[in-house]
Design a protein around this motif. Structure first.
Motif, PDB file in Angstrom:
ATOM      1  N   ASN A   1       0.861  -1.186   0.000  1.00  0.00           N
ATOM      2  CA  ASN A   1       0.000   0.000   0.000  1.00  0.00           C
ATOM      3  C   ASN A   1       0.891   1.227   0.000  1.00  0.00           C
ATOM      4  O   ASN A   1       1.584   1.504   0.983  1.00  0.00           O
ATOM      5  N   PHE A   2       0.873   1.978  -1.097  1.00  0.00           N
ATOM      6  CA  PHE A   2       1.770   3.122  -1.242  1.00  0.00           C
ATOM      7  C   PHE A   2       1.497   4.219  -0.213  1.00  0.00           C
ATOM      8  O   PHE A   2       2.320   5.103  -0.004  1.00  0.00           O
ATOM      9  N   GLU A   3       0.332   4.171   0.453  1.00  0.00           N
ATOM     10  CA  GLU A   3       0.016   5.173   1.467  1.00  0.00           C
ATOM     11  C   GLU A   3       0.568   4.804   2.843  1.00  0.00           C
ATOM     12  O   GLU A   3       0.534   5.622   3.774  1.00  0.00           O
ATOM     13  N   ASN A   4       1.067   3.592   2.969  1.00  0.00           N
ATOM     14  CA  ASN A   4       1.588   3.111   4.243  1.00  0.00           C
ATOM     15  C   ASN A   4       2.941   3.751   4.535  1.00  0.00           C
ATOM     16  O   ASN A   4       3.823   3.785   3.673  1.00  0.00           O
ATOM     17  N   GLY A   5       3.115   4.249   5.769  1.00  0.00           N
ATOM     18  CA  GLY A   5       4.360   4.939   6.125  1.00  0.00           C
ATOM     19  C   GLY A   5       5.586   4.053   6.051  1.00  0.00           C
ATOM     20  O   GLY A   5       6.651   4.489   5.606  1.00  0.00           O
ATOM     21  N   VAL A   6       5.467   2.798   6.495  1.00  0.00           N
ATOM     22  CA  VAL A   6       6.599   1.876   6.442  1.00  0.00           C
ATOM     23  C   VAL A   6       6.960   1.582   4.983  1.00  0.00           C
ATOM     24  O   VAL A   6       8.145   1.522   4.626  1.00  0.00           O
ATOM     25  N   PHE A   7       5.950   1.414   4.135  1.00  0.00           N
ATOM     26  CA  PHE A   7       6.181   1.190   2.709  1.00  0.00           C
ATOM     27  C   PHE A   7       7.004   2.340   2.129  1.00  0.00           C
ATOM     28  O   PHE A   7       8.012   2.133   1.442  1.00  0.00           O
ATOM     29  N   ARG A   8       6.591   3.573   2.402  1.00  0.00           N
ATOM     30  CA  ARG A   8       7.269   4.738   1.822  1.00  0.00           C
ATOM     31  C   ARG A   8       8.691   4.872   2.362  1.00  0.00           C
ATOM     32  O   ARG A   8       9.614   5.240   1.630  1.00  0.00           O
ATOM     33  N   PHE A   9       8.875   4.583   3.649  1.00  0.00           N
ATOM     34  CA  PHE A   9      10.205   4.697   4.244  1.00  0.00           C
ATOM     35  C   PHE A   9      11.169   3.713   3.580  1.00  0.00           C
ATOM     36  O   PHE A   9      12.277   4.082   3.170  1.00  0.00           O
ATOM     37  N   LYS A  10      10.761   2.443   3.463  1.00  0.00           N
ATOM     38  CA  LYS A  10      11.636   1.433   2.866  1.00  0.00           C
ATOM     39  C   LYS A  10      11.852   1.710   1.383  1.00  0.00           C
ATOM     40  O   LYS A  10      12.957   1.497   0.860  1.00  0.00           O
ATOM     41  N   GLU A  11      10.823   2.184   0.712  1.00  0.00           N
ATOM     42  CA  GLU A  11      10.933   2.479  -0.712  1.00  0.00           C
ATOM     43  C   GLU A  11      12.030   3.504  -0.980  1.00  0.00           C
ATOM     44  O   GLU A  11      12.699   3.464  -2.018  1.00  0.00           O
ATOM     45  N   GLY A  12      12.231   4.413  -0.029  1.00  0.00           N
ATOM     46  CA  GLY A  12      13.201   5.484  -0.214  1.00  0.00           C
ATOM     47  C   GLY A  12      14.640   5.021  -0.342  1.00  0.00           C
ATOM     48  O   GLY A  12      15.496   5.778  -0.818  1.00  0.00           O
ATOM     49  N   PHE A  13      14.936   3.763   0.058  1.00  0.00           N
ATOM     50  CA  PHE A  13      16.307   3.261  -0.053  1.00  0.00           C
ATOM     51  C   PHE A  13      16.606   2.714  -1.447  1.00  0.00           C
ATOM     52  O   PHE A  13      17.736   2.314  -1.707  1.00  0.00           O
ATOM     53  N   GLY A  14      15.612   2.691  -2.315  1.00  0.00           N
ATOM     54  CA  GLY A  14      15.868   2.357  -3.705  1.00  0.00           C
ATOM     55  C   GLY A  14      15.829   0.889  -4.059  1.00  0.00           C
ATOM     56  O   GLY A  14      16.217   0.520  -5.166  1.00  0.00           O
ATOM     57  N   GLY A  15      15.366   0.048  -3.165  1.00  0.00           N
ATOM     58  CA  GLY A  15      15.298  -1.376  -3.470  1.00  0.00           C
ATOM     59  C   GLY A  15      14.214  -1.703  -4.485  1.00  0.00           C
ATOM     60  O   GLY A  15      13.302  -0.904  -4.734  1.00  0.00           O
ATOM     61  N   ARG A  16      14.333  -2.876  -5.067  1.00  0.00           N
ATOM     62  CA  ARG A  16      13.335  -3.337  -6.031  1.00  0.00           C
ATOM     63  C   ARG A  16      12.150  -3.918  -5.274  1.00  0.00           C
ATOM     64  O   ARG A  16      12.319  -4.716  -4.356  1.00  0.00           O
ATOM     65  N   ILE A  17      10.943  -3.520  -5.655  1.00  0.00           N
ATOM     66  CA  ILE A  17       9.751  -4.017  -4.984  1.00  0.00           C
ATOM     67  C   ILE A  17       9.381  -5.382  -5.556  1.00  0.00           C
ATOM     68  O   ILE A  17       9.337  -5.571  -6.772  1.00  0.00           O
ATOM     69  N   LEU A  18       9.158  -6.342  -4.666  1.00  0.00           N
ATOM     70  CA  LEU A  18       8.789  -7.699  -5.069  1.00  0.00           C
ATOM     71  C   LEU A  18       7.565  -8.139  -4.279  1.00  0.00           C
ATOM     72  O   LEU A  18       7.471  -7.882  -3.072  1.00  0.00           O
ATOM     73  N   PRO A  19       6.626  -8.808  -4.930  1.00  0.00           N
ATOM     74  CA  PRO A  19       5.483  -9.334  -4.174  1.00  0.00           C
ATOM     75  C   PRO A  19       5.907 -10.498  -3.303  1.00  0.00           C
ATOM     76  O   PRO A  19       6.824 -11.254  -3.671  1.00  0.00           O
ATOM     77  N   ILE A  20       5.283 -10.630  -2.157  1.00  0.00           N
ATOM     78  CA  ILE A  20       5.473 -11.836  -1.356  1.00  0.00           C
ATOM     79  C   ILE A  20       4.520 -12.884  -1.912  1.00  0.00           C
ATOM     80  O   ILE A  20       3.314 -12.661  -2.003  1.00  0.00           O
ATOM     81  N   LEU A  21       5.076 -14.007  -2.325  1.00  0.00           N
ATOM     82  CA  LEU A  21       4.292 -15.042  -2.988  1.00  0.00           C
ATOM     83  C   LEU A  21       3.583 -15.902  -1.947  1.00  0.00           C
ATOM     84  O   LEU A  21       4.223 -16.616  -1.171  1.00  0.00           O
ATOM     85  N   VAL A  22       2.268 -15.790  -1.946  1.00  0.00           N
ATOM     86  CA  VAL A  22       1.443 -16.539  -1.004  1.00  0.00           C
ATOM     87  C   VAL A  22       0.404 -17.324  -1.789  1.00  0.00           C
ATOM     88  O   VAL A  22      -0.214 -16.797  -2.722  1.00  0.00           O
ATOM     89  N   TRP A  23       0.247 -18.591  -1.426  1.00  0.00           N
ATOM     90  CA  TRP A  23      -0.811 -19.424  -1.991  1.00  0.00           C
ATOM     91  C   TRP A  23      -1.659 -19.958  -0.847  1.00  0.00           C
ATOM     92  O   TRP A  23      -1.142 -20.317   0.211  1.00  0.00           O
ATOM     93  N   GLU A  24      -2.963 -20.003  -1.062  1.00  0.00           N
ATOM     94  CA  GLU A  24      -3.885 -20.486  -0.038  1.00  0.00           C
ATOM     95  C   GLU A  24      -4.796 -21.569  -0.619  1.00  0.00           C
ATOM     96  O   GLU A  24      -5.253 -21.468  -1.759  1.00  0.00           O
ATOM     97  N   ARG A  25      -5.067 -22.552   0.216  1.00  0.00           N
ATOM     98  CA  ARG A  25      -5.936 -23.668  -0.184  1.00  0.00           C
ATOM     99  C   ARG A  25      -6.920 -23.932   0.950  1.00  0.00           C
ATOM    100  O   ARG A  25      -6.530 -24.340   2.043  1.00  0.00           O
ATOM    101  N   GLY A  26      -8.191 -23.673   0.678  1.00  0.00           N
ATOM    102  CA  GLY A  26      -9.206 -23.915   1.693  1.00  0.00           C
ATOM    103  C   GLY A  26      -9.356 -25.391   1.985  1.00  0.00           C
ATOM    104  O   GLY A  26      -9.331 -26.228   1.079  1.00  0.00           O
ATOM    105  N   CYS A  27      -9.512 -25.701   3.278  1.00  0.00           N
ATOM    106  CA  CYS A  27      -9.647 -27.096   3.702  1.00  0.00           C
ATOM    107  C   CYS A  27     -10.959 -27.333   4.438  1.00  0.00           C
ATOM    108  O   CYS A  27     -11.137 -28.377   5.058  1.00  0.00           O
ATOM    109  N   SER A  28     -11.856 -26.341   4.383  1.00  0.00           N
ATOM    110  CA  SER A  28     -13.115 -26.435   5.108  1.00  0.00           C
ATOM    111  C   SER A  28     -14.146 -25.560   4.409  1.00  0.00           C
ATOM    112  O   SER A  28     -13.800 -24.514   3.846  1.00  0.00           O
ATOM    113  N   PRO A  29     -15.439 -25.946   4.439  1.00  0.00           N
ATOM    114  CA  PRO A  29     -16.478 -25.080   3.881  1.00  0.00           C
ATOM    115  C   PRO A  29     -16.507 -23.705   4.541  1.00  0.00           C
ATOM    116  O   PRO A  29     -16.963 -22.725   3.938  1.00  0.00           O
ATOM    117  N   LEU A  30     -16.002 -23.606   5.771  1.00  0.00           N
ATOM    118  CA  LEU A  30     -15.974 -22.330   6.480  1.00  0.00           C
ATOM    119  C   LEU A  30     -15.004 -21.341   5.846  1.00  0.00           C
ATOM    120  O   LEU A  30     -15.103 -20.136   6.058  1.00  0.00           O
TER     121      LEU A  30
END
Length: 372
Positions: free
Chosen positions: A326-355
């Motif tokens: 979220n570009f509006e997040n303060g931590v996001f903006r602070f870390k972004e300022g160091f010039g690193g490459r932004i990468l998504p955290i790869l998450v996969w989810e598999r439901g195991c219940s009707p709930l």
């Protein structure tokens, strides 16, 4: 396999009351080719050398897969392990570390590989068959209030498994990201690539009276760090980790870097970094800088120091750790300022219940800033 005595049984069908010398495990399946998948309810039920050998031989292995990190989660945080292993002719060839963790603001739980940190399957041979056995075993671990299995891959190397995971019912979920800095380009280019705000913070900080020290990994030094860490987490209303977790991390002290900063002679906080030699990366996982020292640019000075340290010690990347996508997040903006490459955290989810469908629908309302 040895079974515990005088044990009670949980709603998930596992035994409680085990002592450290007792082992609880059960074989879930054996393939026609002789591969065997087993679930262990403690990392201590497995040889550290055997476990880490698979981690070190695997393309996707990382410091977060290592025996010592998983043992710290189990013993220091009290999380419930459900580790899956695949064996062939008595040799360990596949791992899927898992912990049962609570789902925030619900009565439900998820089976996570892994949390805190990152996980996912590691397989050294017979890859397709091993992955299939692991995927088939997961639903047996998701019973009672455990309604979903989540895999948090460390980096894009896990994309090799994306199609397979989706074919097994896992859905990609993208809500967090990381900033990763390429240290091989050298400090000059890194500094030039920072935002004006970050460069100004470093320059102004260096004009002050400060000292950064690489501390010995002792309990007193760790306790001092943790006291400030707790204060910081209370201020930001975050879920901090107890001292018991940090104490367990001392078993992997050769993979830790503890930095402290003193300003005008006073202790002003520090960083506890994870050293991932297998990935040639430094992970900025724990920070403890009091708000009183923001004006002295203590955080910028610590980041600047660890970036230089990483370059001098031959690491390829510096990972600033997870943040909301979220570009509006303060931590996001602070870390972004160091010039690193932004990468998504790869998450996969598999439901195991009707709930899970109901819970998933409610989550989309609770977290409106969601990036797929």
């Amino acid at each position: 396999m040895a079974q515990p005595t005088a044990a009670t049984t949980t709603s998930d069908g596992y035994a409680e009351g085990r002592t450290d010398t007792e082992t609880v495990s059960r074989t879930l399946a054996t393939s026609e080719s002789g591969l065997e998948v087993t679930v262990f309810d403690s990392i201590r039920s497995i040889s550290a050398a055997r476990w880490n050998e698979v981690v070190e031989r695997s393309t996707c292995g990382s410091v977060f897969h290592r025996y010592e990190w998983l043992e710290a989660i189990e013993a220091g945080l009290g999380k419930t392990p459900r580790h899956l292993v695949v064996e062939k002719d008595g040799n360990l060839i596949g791992l899927l570390p898992n912990f049962v963790v609570d789902i925030e603001k619900t009565p439900f739980r998820r089976l996570s590989s892994s949390y805190p940190g990152f996980g996912g399957p590691l397989v050294t041979t017979d890859v397709a068959e091993s992955l299939s056995l692991l995927a088939e075993a997961v639903p047996e671990l998701c019973t009672g209030r455990t309604v979903v299995h989540q895999i948090r891959g460390l980096d894009t190397k896990y994309m090799r498994y994306n199609n397979y995971l989706q074919s097994e019912g896992y859905e990609p979920y993208r809500r967090e990201c990381r900033f990763v800095l390429d240290l091989t380009q050298g400090y000059g280019e890194i500094y030039d690539g920072m935002s004006k705000t970050r460069r100004r913070g470093i320059d102004r900080g260096t004009d002050g009276d400060y000292e950064i020290v690489e501390e010995e990994l002792t309990r007193p030094n760790l306790e001092r760090f943790h006291r400030v860490y707790e204060q910081v987490m209370d201020r930001v209303d975050g879920d901090g980790y107890p001292l018991s977790f940090f104490e367990r991390l001392l078993d992997m002290r050769e993979r830790l870097l503890l930095l402290t900063i003193r300003i005008d002679g006073e202790y002003a906080g520090g960083f506890l970094e994870l050293l991932d030699e297998q990935r040639s990366s430094i992970h900025g996982f724990f920070a403890a800088v009091p708000e009183d020292y923001f004006g002295d640019h203590a955080s910028e000075l610590l980041y600047d120091y660890v970036i230089r340290w990483g370059i001098d010690n031959g690491y390829d990347t510096y990972d600033f750790g997870s943040t909301n996508a979220n570009f509006e997040n303060g931590v996001f903006r602070f870390k972004e300022g160091f010039g690193g490459r932004i990468l998504p955290i790869l998450v996969w989810e598999r439901g195991c219940s009707p709930l899970w469908k109901m819970l998933k629908a409610g989550r989309s309302l609770y977290w409106p800033h969601r990036y797929e």
